[in-house]
Design a protein around this motif. Structure first.
Motif, PDB file in Angstrom:
ATOM      1  N   GLU A 181       8.524  59.035  36.511  1.00 16.46           N
ATOM      2  CA  GLU A 181       9.816  58.996  37.183  1.00 16.46           C
ATOM      3  C   GLU A 181      10.939  59.629  36.358  1.00 16.46           C
ATOM      4  O   GLU A 181      11.983  59.984  36.892  1.00 16.46           O
ATOM      5  CB  GLU A 181      10.186  57.546  37.532  1.00 16.46           C
ATOM      6  CG  GLU A 181       9.371  56.981  38.684  1.00 16.46           C
ATOM      7  CD  GLU A 181       9.806  55.573  39.040  1.00 16.46           C
ATOM      8  OE1 GLU A 181      10.571  54.978  38.250  1.00 16.46           O
ATOM      9  OE2 GLU A 181       9.378  55.065  40.089  1.00 16.46           O
ATOM     10  N   SER A 182      10.721  59.757  35.049  1.00 12.34           N
ATOM     11  CA  SER A 182      11.756  60.346  34.190  1.00 12.34           C
ATOM     12  C   SER A 182      11.786  61.873  34.270  1.00 12.34           C
ATOM     13  O   SER A 182      12.698  62.499  33.729  1.00 12.34           O
ATOM     14  CB  SER A 182      11.529  59.926  32.731  1.00 12.34           C
ATOM     15  OG  SER A 182      10.276  60.398  32.265  1.00 12.34           O
ATOM     16  N   MET A 183      10.814  62.472  34.953  1.00  8.06           N
ATOM     17  CA  MET A 183      10.805  63.933  35.060  1.00  8.06           C
ATOM     18  C   MET A 183      12.004  64.413  35.871  1.00  8.06           C
ATOM     19  O   MET A 183      12.373  63.794  36.880  1.00  8.06           O
ATOM     20  CB  MET A 183       9.498  64.413  35.702  1.00  8.06           C
ATOM     21  CG  MET A 183       8.277  64.198  34.819  1.00  8.06           C
ATOM     22  SD  MET A 183       6.773  64.900  35.520  1.00  8.06           S
ATOM     23  CE  MET A 183       7.150  66.653  35.462  1.00  8.06           C
ATOM     24  N   PRO A 184      12.640  65.507  35.454  1.00  4.47           N
ATOM     25  CA  PRO A 184      13.870  65.974  36.120  1.00  4.47           C
ATOM     26  C   PRO A 184      13.717  66.201  37.613  1.00  4.47           C
ATOM     27  O   PRO A 184      14.618  65.864  38.387  1.00  4.47           O
ATOM     28  CB  PRO A 184      14.179  67.279  35.385  1.00  4.47           C
ATOM     29  CG  PRO A 184      13.533  67.134  34.047  1.00  4.47           C
ATOM     30  CD  PRO A 184      12.293  66.332  34.285  1.00  4.47           C
ATOM     31  N   CYS A 185      12.586  66.753  38.045  1.00  4.63           N
ATOM     32  CA  CYS A 185      12.442  67.071  39.470  1.00  4.63           C
ATOM     33  C   CYS A 185      12.383  65.814  40.326  1.00  4.63           C
ATOM     34  O   CYS A 185      12.789  65.818  41.494  1.00  4.63           O
ATOM     35  CB  CYS A 185      11.209  67.934  39.705  1.00  4.63           C
ATOM     36  SG  CYS A 185       9.644  67.170  39.215  1.00  4.63           S
ATOM     37  N   TYR A 186      11.894  64.709  39.749  1.00  9.02           N
ATOM     38  CA  TYR A 186      11.812  63.452  40.495  1.00  9.02           C
ATOM     39  C   TYR A 186      13.217  62.950  40.816  1.00  9.02           C
ATOM     40  O   TYR A 186      13.541  62.630  41.960  1.00  9.02           O
ATOM     41  CB  TYR A 186      11.038  62.413  39.694  1.00  9.02           C
ATOM     42  CG  TYR A 186      10.861  61.089  40.404  1.00  9.02           C
ATOM     43  CD1 TYR A 186       9.727  60.854  41.181  1.00  9.02           C
ATOM     44  CD2 TYR A 186      11.806  60.078  40.302  1.00  9.02           C
ATOM     45  CE1 TYR A 186       9.548  59.638  41.839  1.00  9.02           C
ATOM     46  CE2 TYR A 186      11.642  58.864  40.952  1.00  9.02           C
ATOM     47  CZ  TYR A 186      10.518  58.653  41.722  1.00  9.02           C
ATOM     48  OH  TYR A 186      10.349  57.456  42.371  1.00  9.02           O
ATOM     49  N   GLY A 187      14.057  62.864  39.794  1.00  7.63           N
ATOM     50  CA  GLY A 187      15.434  62.418  40.022  1.00  7.63           C
ATOM     51  C   GLY A 187      16.212  63.371  40.904  1.00  7.63           C
ATOM     52  O   GLY A 187      17.049  62.941  41.709  1.00  7.63           O
ATOM     53  N   GLU A 194      18.053  62.483  44.499  1.00 14.11           N
ATOM     54  CA  GLU A 194      19.486  62.689  44.673  1.00 14.11           C
ATOM     55  C   GLU A 194      19.781  63.541  45.904  1.00 14.11           C
ATOM     56  O   GLU A 194      20.742  63.280  46.649  1.00 14.11           O
ATOM     57  CB  GLU A 194      20.054  63.362  43.421  1.00 14.11           C
ATOM     58  CG  GLU A 194      21.548  63.642  43.471  1.00 14.11           C
ATOM     59  CD  GLU A 194      22.053  64.347  42.226  1.00 14.11           C
ATOM     60  OE1 GLU A 194      23.043  65.092  42.343  1.00 14.11           O
ATOM     61  OE2 GLU A 194      21.453  64.156  41.147  1.00 14.11           O
ATOM     62  N   LYS A 195      18.958  64.586  46.113  1.00 11.30           N
ATOM     63  CA  LYS A 195      19.181  65.486  47.240  1.00 11.30           C
ATOM     64  C   LYS A 195      18.828  64.829  48.573  1.00 11.30           C
ATOM     65  O   LYS A 195      19.483  65.076  49.592  1.00 11.30           O
ATOM     66  CB  LYS A 195      18.353  66.766  47.061  1.00 11.30           C
ATOM     67  CG  LYS A 195      18.833  67.665  45.942  1.00 11.30           C
ATOM     68  CD  LYS A 195      20.190  68.262  46.292  1.00 11.30           C
ATOM     69  CE  LYS A 195      20.695  69.186  45.204  1.00 11.30           C
ATOM     70  NZ  LYS A 195      22.033  69.742  45.528  1.00 11.30           N
TER      71      LYS A 195
END
Length: 283
Positions: free
Chosen positions: A191-197, A201-202
């Motif tokens: 979950e800490s991967m940038p694409c997950y967050g 958000e989008k």
């Protein structure tokens, strides 16, 4: 006895003069004279008679000649063997990378390498865990973060772009906050991967339908119409049934790093493979 002095002795014996010997070895006439003197002093005998016609072997020189020629033959044979090994690499190389990176980016390069060096055995380990270079669990590692292990030689290989993919011709275009749409994401351990967050958000109201730590699985699910997936562009573009969705901006890109333990820096097969990988993949 110095082998370079023996080479000078053989050149003088074959050419008959210091000048001709110097020309053959790429040296100077005074150097030839000094090296010959050093050799004669080391064996304690005069090896040549100096005549007006040039250098003529003494009995002691003639006795040494046969031994010197055999030494030369052995050294040349050894040099040929080394040259052969340089051309025909052999041994094993153990490589570790993520599953999709190994399957889609590394595999074609490894096949190309194997065609030129069939005696090198490649072992490709695709796993989410980091194999230790220090403990020789792997020879070359590809990671999405810089190496923090001691004594590891590493470099940034490439900048990996990501994109949002869906099945072509999906019934409902993805707009707004993602209400009514499904997501295919990494499992909770990532979950800490940038694409997950970024996708959360989008599309905050999109439903997470599937999770997987395997990018290939995510791509296959996406290609089956299970939902939207954020995939590395080289992977997503391999599926003709997928198309990129514009969510206003690209997902965050990530660097891919390659590293190996410094003790392997002189391993010829490793250097040759790395050079090919860098040539084919680096950007």
């Amino acid at each position: 006895m110095d082998w370079s002095d023996v080479r000078v002795f053989l050149a003088i014996a074959r050419e008959g003069t210091l000048r001709a010997a110097a020309r053959q070895l790429g040296g100077t006439q005074p150097t030839m004279g000094r090296r010959l003197k050093a050799l004669e002093e080391s064996v304690g005998e005069k090896l040549f008679q100096r005549t007006v016609d040039g250098f003529v072997l003494t009995d002691e020189g003639t006795a040494l000649l046969g031994h010197a020629q055999r030494i030369e033959e052995e050294i040349l044979a050894f040099q040929r063997q080394l040259a052969g090994h340089e051309q025909e690499l052999e041994g094993m190389l153990r490589i570790t990378s993520s599953d999709w990176f190994g399957a889609h980016l590394l595999s074609p390069v490894l096949v190309e390498f194997a065609a030129s060096h069939p005696k090198v055995v490649i072992e490709l380990l695709t796993d989410t865990r980091f194999y230790s270079l220090a403990r020789c669990e792997a020879d070359i590692a590809f990671r999405i973060q810089p190496f923090d292990e001691p004594n590891v030689v590493s470099r940034k290989l490439l900048r990996m772009r990501y994109a949002a993919y869906v099945l072509k011709g999906s019934a409902h275009p993805i707009t707004g906050d993602g209400t009514g749409h499904s997501l295919i994401t990494m499992d909770t351990a990532f979950e800490s991967m940038p694409c997950y967050g970024w996708v959360q958000e989008k599309l905050p109201n999109a439903r997470v339908a599937f999770r997987s730590n395997n990018r290939d699985v995510q791509a296959q699910m996406c290609a089956s119409g299970a939902g939207l997936a954020i995939l590395p562009v080289p992977l997503g573009n391999r599926f003709p049934q997928l198309e990129v969705v514009d969510l206003g901006e690209e997902p965050p890109s990530r660097d891919t790093w390659v590293g190996y333990h410094q003790d392997l820096r002189r391993l010829k097969r490793l250097r040759v493979l790395l050079d090919l990988i860098i040539e084919r993949l680096a950007n």
